[in-house]
Design a protein around this motif. Structure first.
Motif, mmCIF file in Angstrom:
data_model
loop_
_atom_site.group_PDB
_atom_site.id
_atom_site.type_symbol
_atom_site.label_atom_id
_atom_site.label_comp_id
_atom_site.label_asym_id
_atom_site.label_seq_id
_atom_site.Cartn_x
_atom_site.Cartn_y
_atom_site.Cartn_z
ATOM 1 N N GLU A 60 0.832 -1.196 0.000
ATOM 2 C CA GLU A 60 0.000 0.000 0.000
ATOM 3 C C GLU A 60 0.868 1.248 0.000
ATOM 4 O O GLU A 60 2.038 1.210 0.378
ATOM 5 N N ALA A 61 0.260 2.324 -0.451
ATOM 6 C CA ALA A 61 0.879 3.641 -0.406
ATOM 7 C C ALA A 61 -0.043 4.527 0.431
ATOM 8 O O ALA A 61 -1.258 4.518 0.237
ATOM 9 N N LEU A 62 0.537 5.253 1.360
ATOM 10 C CA LEU A 62 -0.237 6.113 2.242
ATOM 11 C C LEU A 62 0.221 7.550 2.059
ATOM 12 O O LEU A 62 1.404 7.853 2.225
ATOM 13 N N ILE A 63 -0.714 8.409 1.699
ATOM 14 C CA ILE A 63 -0.395 9.826 1.564
ATOM 15 C C ILE A 63 -1.137 10.587 2.658
ATOM 16 O O ILE A 63 -2.311 10.324 2.930
ATOM 17 N N ARG A 64 -0.400 11.469 3.302
ATOM 18 C CA ARG A 64 -0.969 12.338 4.333
ATOM 19 C C ARG A 64 -0.612 13.772 3.973
ATOM 20 O O ARG A 64 0.556 14.073 3.737
ATOM 21 N N ILE A 65 -1.626 14.607 3.946
ATOM 22 C CA ILE A 65 -1.445 15.999 3.563
ATOM 23 C C ILE A 65 -2.055 16.883 4.649
ATOM 24 O O ILE A 65 -3.201 16.662 5.054
ATOM 25 N N LYS A 66 -1.288 17.858 5.098
ATOM 26 C CA LYS A 66 -1.795 18.855 6.038
ATOM 27 C C LYS A 66 -1.915 20.173 5.283
ATOM 28 O O LYS A 66 -0.946 20.648 4.708
ATOM 29 N N LEU A 67 -3.129 20.712 5.309
ATOM 30 C CA LEU A 67 -3.402 21.963 4.614
ATOM 31 C C LEU A 67 -3.546 23.088 5.626
ATOM 32 O O LEU A 67 -4.230 22.936 6.633
ATOM 33 N N GLY A 68 -2.921 24.197 5.343
ATOM 34 C CA GLY A 68 -3.068 25.380 6.177
ATOM 35 C C GLY A 68 -4.438 26.015 5.973
ATOM 36 O O GLY A 68 -5.253 25.551 5.163
ATOM 37 N N LEU A 69 -4.663 27.085 6.685
ATOM 38 C CA LEU A 69 -5.966 27.743 6.676
ATOM 39 C C LEU A 69 -6.428 28.141 5.278
ATOM 40 O O LEU A 69 -7.562 27.851 4.885
ATOM 41 N N MET A 70 -5.568 28.761 4.504
ATOM 42 C CA MET A 70 -5.963 29.220 3.174
ATOM 43 C C MET A 70 -6.271 28.051 2.228
ATOM 44 O O MET A 70 -7.219 28.104 1.452
ATOM 45 N N MET A 71 -5.456 27.000 2.284
ATOM 46 C CA MET A 71 -5.645 25.860 1.386
ATOM 47 C C MET A 71 -6.766 24.926 1.847
ATOM 48 O O MET A 71 -7.285 24.155 1.051
ATOM 49 N N SER A 72 -7.161 25.000 3.116
ATOM 50 C CA SER A 72 -8.175 24.075 3.628
ATOM 51 C C SER A 72 -9.521 24.254 2.932
ATOM 52 O O SER A 72 -10.316 23.316 2.865
#
Length: 91
Positions: A60-72
């Motif tokens: 499996e491949a696991l991607i985790r992305i954290k978006l800041g306020l503007m990108m959320s």
């Protein structure tokens, strides 16, 4: 802030999985202007307001992305595009 986490199963060899992950990184880089680098089997990416990892496992491949306020505000669109891209390249 928004967090995105997508797990994509695959049956690729380690080399093929890494090549597929690089395709995902290239797409993220071109679409969102992210800087990407490999640290072992983990692809790290970032830019102002976005950071995350793509981790390769055996099946499996696991991607985790954290978006800041503007990108959320764009989280649903980003999640859909990334999930679609991962399905294509890890198929």
């Amino acid at each position: 802030m928004a967090d995105i986490s997508i797990t994509q199963p695959h049956s690729l060899s380690p080399d093929a999985a890494r090549a597929a992950a690089q395709k995902v990184a290239d797409k993220l880089s071109s679409d969102y202007g992210l800087a990407c680098k490999w640290v072992g089997d983990v692809l790290q990416f970032e830019r102002a307001g976005v950071d995350g990892t793509l981790t390769l496992g055996g099946r499996e491949a696991l991607i985790r992305i954290k978006l800041g306020l503007m990108m959320s505000a764009f989280a649903p669109t980003i999640e859909q595009k990334v999930a679609d891209n991962m399905r294509k390249v890890f198929a």
